[in-house]
Design a protein around this motif. Structure first.
Motif, PDB file in Angstrom:
ATOM      1  N   ALA A 160       0.833  -1.208   0.000  1.00 50.52           N
ATOM      2  CA  ALA A 160       0.000   0.000   0.000  1.00 50.52           C
ATOM      3  C   ALA A 160       0.867   1.258   0.000  1.00 50.52           C
ATOM      4  N   ILE A 161       1.901   1.269   0.809  1.00 53.51           N
ATOM      5  CA  ILE A 161       2.808   2.432   0.832  1.00 53.51           C
ATOM      6  C   ILE A 161       3.443   2.627  -0.541  1.00 53.51           C
ATOM      7  N   LEU A 162       3.943   1.538  -1.109  1.00 56.36           N
ATOM      8  CA  LEU A 162       4.622   1.647  -2.408  1.00 56.36           C
ATOM      9  C   LEU A 162       3.656   2.110  -3.493  1.00 56.36           C
ATOM     10  N   ARG A 163       2.407   1.667  -3.408  1.00 57.07           N
ATOM     11  CA  ARG A 163       1.428   2.099  -4.418  1.00 57.07           C
ATOM     12  C   ARG A 163       1.145   3.594  -4.294  1.00 57.07           C
ATOM     13  N   VAL A 164       1.007   4.062  -3.073  1.00 59.21           N
ATOM     14  CA  VAL A 164       0.761   5.504  -2.874  1.00 59.21           C
ATOM     15  C   VAL A 164       1.956   6.306  -3.390  1.00 59.21           C
ATOM     16  N   TYR A 165       3.134   5.811  -3.123  1.00 57.16           N
ATOM     17  CA  TYR A 165       4.334   6.502  -3.600  1.00 57.16           C
ATOM     18  C   TYR A 165       4.461   6.410  -5.125  1.00 57.16           C
ATOM     19  N   ARG A 194       6.783  12.240  -7.222  1.00 57.43           N
ATOM     20  CA  ARG A 194       7.086  13.119  -8.357  1.00 57.43           C
ATOM     21  C   ARG A 194       8.098  12.464  -9.294  1.00 57.43           C
ATOM     22  N   ARG A 195       7.800  12.536 -10.568  1.00 55.08           N
ATOM     23  CA  ARG A 195       8.727  12.039 -11.580  1.00 55.08           C
ATOM     24  C   ARG A 195       9.252  13.186 -12.452  1.00 55.08           C
ATOM     25  N   ASP A 196       8.830  14.416 -12.118  1.00 56.84           N
ATOM     26  CA  ASP A 196       9.220  15.557 -12.942  1.00 56.84           C
ATOM     27  C   ASP A 196      10.546  16.157 -12.509  1.00 56.84           C
ATOM     28  N   ASN A 197      11.000  15.787 -11.322  1.00 64.59           N
ATOM     29  CA  ASN A 197      12.207  16.405 -10.788  1.00 64.59           C
ATOM     30  C   ASN A 197      12.943  15.363  -9.948  1.00 64.59           C
ATOM     31  N   ILE A 198      14.098  14.948 -10.421  1.00 67.25           N
ATOM     32  CA  ILE A 198      14.841  13.875  -9.750  1.00 67.25           C
ATOM     33  C   ILE A 198      15.153  14.225  -8.293  1.00 67.25           C
ATOM     34  N   TYR A 199      15.285  15.507  -8.017  1.00 65.66           N
ATOM     35  CA  TYR A 199      15.638  15.916  -6.657  1.00 65.66           C
ATOM     36  C   TYR A 199      14.431  15.953  -5.717  1.00 65.66           C
ATOM     37  N   LYS A 200      13.247  15.756  -6.295  1.00 67.94           N
ATOM     38  CA  LYS A 200      12.042  15.758  -5.466  1.00 67.94           C
ATOM     39  C   LYS A 200      11.268  14.456  -5.619  1.00 67.94           C
ATOM     40  N   ALA A 201      11.961  13.417  -6.053  1.00 67.50           N
ATOM     41  CA  ALA A 201      11.274  12.179  -6.416  1.00 67.50           C
ATOM     42  C   ALA A 201      11.223  11.145  -5.295  1.00 67.50           C
ATOM     43  N   ARG A 202      11.972  11.358  -4.235  1.00 65.37           N
ATOM     44  CA  ARG A 202      11.955  10.357  -3.154  1.00 65.37           C
ATOM     45  C   ARG A 202      10.669  10.491  -2.339  1.00 65.37           C
ATOM     46  N   ILE A 203      10.314   9.428  -1.651  1.00 70.20           N
ATOM     47  CA  ILE A 203       9.073   9.406  -0.883  1.00 70.20           C
ATOM     48  C   ILE A 203       9.103  10.464   0.224  1.00 70.20           C
ATOM     49  N   LYS A 204      10.292  10.801   0.707  1.00 73.31           N
ATOM     50  CA  LYS A 204      10.379  11.790   1.788  1.00 73.31           C
ATOM     51  C   LYS A 204       9.787  13.129   1.343  1.00 73.31           C
ATOM     52  N   ILE A 205       9.972  13.471   0.058  1.00 71.97           N
ATOM     53  CA  ILE A 205       9.427  14.731  -0.455  1.00 71.97           C
ATOM     54  C   ILE A 205       7.907  14.635  -0.540  1.00 71.97           C
ATOM     55  N   GLN A 206       7.411  13.488  -0.984  1.00 73.15           N
ATOM     56  CA  GLN A 206       5.963  13.299  -1.074  1.00 73.15           C
ATOM     57  C   GLN A 206       5.329  13.407   0.318  1.00 73.15           C
ATOM     58  N   VAL A 207       5.934  12.732   1.286  1.00 75.46           N
ATOM     59  CA  VAL A 207       5.403  12.773   2.653  1.00 75.46           C
ATOM     60  C   VAL A 207       5.437  14.207   3.181  1.00 75.46           C
ATOM     61  N   HIS A 208       6.528  14.896   2.897  1.00 72.88           N
ATOM     62  CA  HIS A 208       6.664  16.279   3.363  1.00 72.88           C
ATOM     63  C   HIS A 208       5.630  17.181   2.697  1.00 72.88           C
ATOM     64  N   GLU A 209       5.419  16.986   1.405  1.00 74.38           N
ATOM     65  CA  GLU A 209       4.531  17.900   0.664  1.00 74.38           C
ATOM     66  C   GLU A 209       3.062  17.664   0.991  1.00 74.38           C
ATOM     67  N   VAL A 210       2.664  16.399   1.131  1.00 72.69           N
ATOM     68  CA  VAL A 210       1.231  16.157   1.403  1.00 72.69           C
ATOM     69  C   VAL A 210       0.951  16.127   2.902  1.00 72.69           C
ATOM     70  N   GLU A 269      -0.140  13.148   7.936  1.00 71.80           N
ATOM     71  CA  GLU A 269      -1.512  12.697   8.177  1.00 71.80           C
ATOM     72  C   GLU A 269      -2.196  12.296   6.863  1.00 71.80           C
ATOM     73  N   GLU A 270      -2.034  13.127   5.856  1.00 73.71           N
ATOM     74  CA  GLU A 270      -2.672  12.830   4.571  1.00 73.71           C
ATOM     75  C   GLU A 270      -2.005  11.611   3.919  1.00 73.71           C
ATOM     76  N   PHE A 271      -0.692  11.529   4.020  1.00 77.12           N
ATOM     77  CA  PHE A 271      -0.017  10.363   3.441  1.00 77.12           C
ATOM     78  C   PHE A 271      -0.504   9.088   4.118  1.00 77.12           C
ATOM     79  N   SER A 272      -0.584   9.150   5.431  1.00 79.76           N
ATOM     80  CA  SER A 272      -1.064   7.997   6.187  1.00 79.76           C
ATOM     81  C   SER A 272      -2.495   7.632   5.776  1.00 79.76           C
ATOM     82  N   ARG A 273      -3.330   8.643   5.589  1.00 76.14           N
ATOM     83  CA  ARG A 273      -4.722   8.385   5.182  1.00 76.14           C
ATOM     84  C   ARG A 273      -4.760   7.665   3.835  1.00 76.14           C
TER      85      ARG A 273
END
Lengths: 550, 103
Positions: free
Chosen positions: A231-236, A241-257, A260-264
């Motif tokens: 489930a985590i991998l699917r959400v990620y 993000r695939r538009d910017n290699i420097y923002k593509a790790r899950i840590k950026i996704q968790v930070h941006e959303v 709480e929202e990532f967990s949801r």
């Protein structure tokens, strides 16, 4: 040790045959470099500054003596006689020829080794505590779950081309030796109401944007491990993000959303799949557990006479106090082999050392070896009565420097001496620091201290979580180094704080010396560690003195 | 948007084209005859952007021998190229760590 089955052996043989064909087609020109590059990366083959580099996966850092001999053979036959153990419990060889790589991989595959999951935007080798299965601190052996993750992830069709690489670490002990809070997913085994499950931590990582991971679930039943990871991998995979290699790790996704929202999102995805095919039942755990061969520890008494007599020798006693840890089985011990001899590249071992380590593992350690993310090796199971003889053998091999966890036990990436991404060198700086702090009595007095060095912002040397972190930056063709203080990678992980302006390559050792002197002057006593003083006083007192003489 | 192939290559001084040899990754330099040499002193030296662009195009067209071609600043000593920055000095001279240190 986990014993591979026929499926694993056939799979590796097929993979070598495929790669042999791919290399032949590349050399003939039938494949372009653009076509070939992803194929070689899927097998752990990079092109570095001077040569191809082959990174070999060591699942959860566990090696048999025969596998260590296979590594020694590859070092001697295909490389320049040495290899470099990495911060993800792998090993890499820096001088492999492309046209010899298929033969090297065939030799490795015969020992159950390969380069899969060491490169590319896939789920990488799952790492864990190098003391797994040996330390009395743990509630279960985490390697069972690391192996389950390996089998789930290696050929997972959905997760072969993720937005970026993805790293999972797992621990089952209170003291985190696997740095789980700076991984994409960290898993901590713990008990609640008599049941064993996982704390699930996501979005940790180092690199140019470091984050400490966030807990998204306090307790996950073991049966749900794979469905929750899926489930985590699917959400990620769908939202990363695939538009910017420097923002593509899950840590950026968790930070941006937001956590709480990532967990949801994860919980929502998980609700759809949790009772599906990925649910693990007792039979599934038993089938994997059955393939782990664990030593049949003889009933022995702690502190046998051979050991207590030998402790009269100050040199042995110093090593014993530093490199030997308590084992869960009476009469046994965990031994760390320092790959940080004074003045040598951290994490390197020669082919001859690898062969000798394999022989010693057979004689003294039930044939089992572990790789630690600190770039040392471990014999997880050693009879205490054998410790004096083992120490003499290790000392003769240069593997008994009593500096484990001390200031000269430096983590360092390959840096600009090898790496195509690096801006500055790491290894020569580590060598000079270890030479400056070579006196065993002095470094024992300084106490626990981790210096981590990275040659660029990608942070392979984990500088963000070093007690003293050193990051190389290049300015006008000159090497400079930023210094951070107060980072740590354990169960209380935190990122280091910048000390001040970067210092020149020729100043770093002196600045570190002044930082150490400041610590010694400010500590309440020998029991107050460097990291405790930094946390108590902050970096300002260190900053004032570190730059004072500059 | 300008195609990468149409983009101008800006150079700030003498420049050579370097890559890694396909078969073994060894550092190589493009020569004036459009072959490859392991000796930087044999490298073709570009002093204008147009020449550097032409040499880079030649290098990129020879993937069967070399990969990852890029322009590297050099200094010219007695008419021969020599490395100018630390990265290229290490590529030319090898790691700054003595191999015997591992024994």
């Amino acid at each position: 040790m986990y014993v591979h089955d026929e499926f694993d052996r056939a799979f590796l043989a097929d993979r070598v045959a495929d790669f042999r064909d791919q290399v032949a087609r590349r050399l003939s020109g039938a494949l372009t470099e653009e076509e070939f590059k992803p194929l070689r990366l899927m097998n752990g083959v990079y092109l570095q500054l001077h040569a191809y580099m082959l990174r070999i996966c060591i699942p959860y850092g566990t090696l048999s003596s025969d596998q260590m001999r296979a590594l020694g053979h590859v070092a001697r036959r295909y490389d320049r006689g040495y290899g470099h153990f990495t911060t993800r419990q792998n090993i890499q060889f820096n001088w492999i020829r492309l046209d010899e790589l298929p033969d090297a991989m065939a030799d490795l595959a015969a020992a159950g080794l390969h380069g899969i999951q060491t490169s590319g935007n896939c789920i990488r080798n799952t790492t864990t505590d190098q003391w797994a299965g040996a330390t009395p601190e743990e509630i279960e052996d985490p390697r069972l779950y690391a192996e389950i993750i390996r089998q789930w992830s290696t050929l997972h069709p959905e997760f072969t081309f993720l937005p970026r690489k993805f790293k999972i670490a797992i621990t089952a002990a209170k003291h985190d030796r696997a740095a789980i809070r700076v991984h994409d997913i960290g898993l901590r085994l713990h008990r609640r109401d008599g049941e064993t499950g996982f704390e699930v931590i996501v979005g940790g990582g180092l690199g140019r944007t470091p984050f400490i991971g966030k807990t998204i679930r306090d307790f996950l039943p073991k049966a749900d491990l794979l469905s929750y990871l899926e489930a985590i991998l699917r959400v990620y995979n769908s939202g990363g993000r695939r538009d910017n290699i420097y923002k593509a790790r899950i840590k950026i996704q968790v930070h941006e959303v937001g956590t709480e929202e990532f967990s949801r999102r994860v919980e929502a995805e998980w609700a759809e799949i949790r009772d599906g095919a990925l649910r693990l039942d007792d039979a599934a755990f038993a089938a994997i557990a059955d393939r782990f061969q664990t030593p049949d520890f003889a009933p022995l008494a702690d502190r046998p006479a051979d050991l207590t007599d030998a402790l009269a020798d100050p040199a042995f006693a110093r090593w014993h106090a530093n490199a030997v840890a308590v084992h869960k089985a009476p009469g046994h011990a965990i031994v760390t082999l320092s790959l940080k001899p004074v003045g040598k590249p951290p994490g390197d071992a020669t082919a001859d050392q690898m062969d000798a380590i394999a022989d010693l593992a057979d004689r003294f350690a039930y044939g089992e070896i572990r790789v630690a993310h600190e770039q040392n090796l471990t014999f997880p199971h050693v009879r205490q009565k054998d410790l004096p003889e083992l120490w003499r053998e290790l000392d003769a091999l240069g593997l008994a420097t009593p500096n484990v966890g001390l200031i000269s036990d430096i983590i360092a990436c390959p840096g600009l001496d090898y790496c195509a991404l690096a801006n500055t060198r790491s290894i020569p700086l580590a060598q000079r620091l270890s030479e400056r702090f070579a006196d065993p009595a002095r470094i024992a007095d300084i106490g626990r201290m981790h210096i981590n060095i990275s040659g660029c912002i990608n942070a392979c040397g984990h500088h963000h979580v070093g007690h003293i972190g050193i990051l190389g930056v290049e300015k006008k063709d000159q090497e400079f180094y930023q210094i951070t203080l107060g980072g740590k990678a354990n169960h209380k992980a935190r990122l280091g704080e910048l000390l001040g302006p970067a210092v020149g390559e020729d100043e770093v050792v002196e600045v570190v010396e002044r930082i150490v002197d400041t610590y010694l002057a400010l500590r309440a006593g020998p029991a107050e560690s460097f990291i405790a003083v930094v946390q108590r006083l902050g970096v300002e007192p260190f900053k004032e003195r570190a730059y004072a003489a500059g | 948007m300008t195609s990468p192939l149409q983009q101008k290559l800006k150079i700030t001084g003498p420049t050579a084209i370097t890559a890694n040899r396909l078969s073994d990754g060894v550092v190589v330099w493009l020569t004036p005859s459009h072959g490859w040499s392991t000796d930087i002193a044999d490298a073709a030296i570009a002093t204008t952007s147009d020449v550097a662009m032409t040499l880079l195009s030649v290098a990129n067209g020879d993937e069967i021998h070399a990969v990852g071609a890029y322009p590297a600043r050099v200094v010219v000593v007695n008419g021969r190229a020599a490395p100018v920055n630390l990265r290229e000095r290490i590529r030319v001279g090898g790691p700054t760590i003595a191999f015997e240190a591992r024994a």
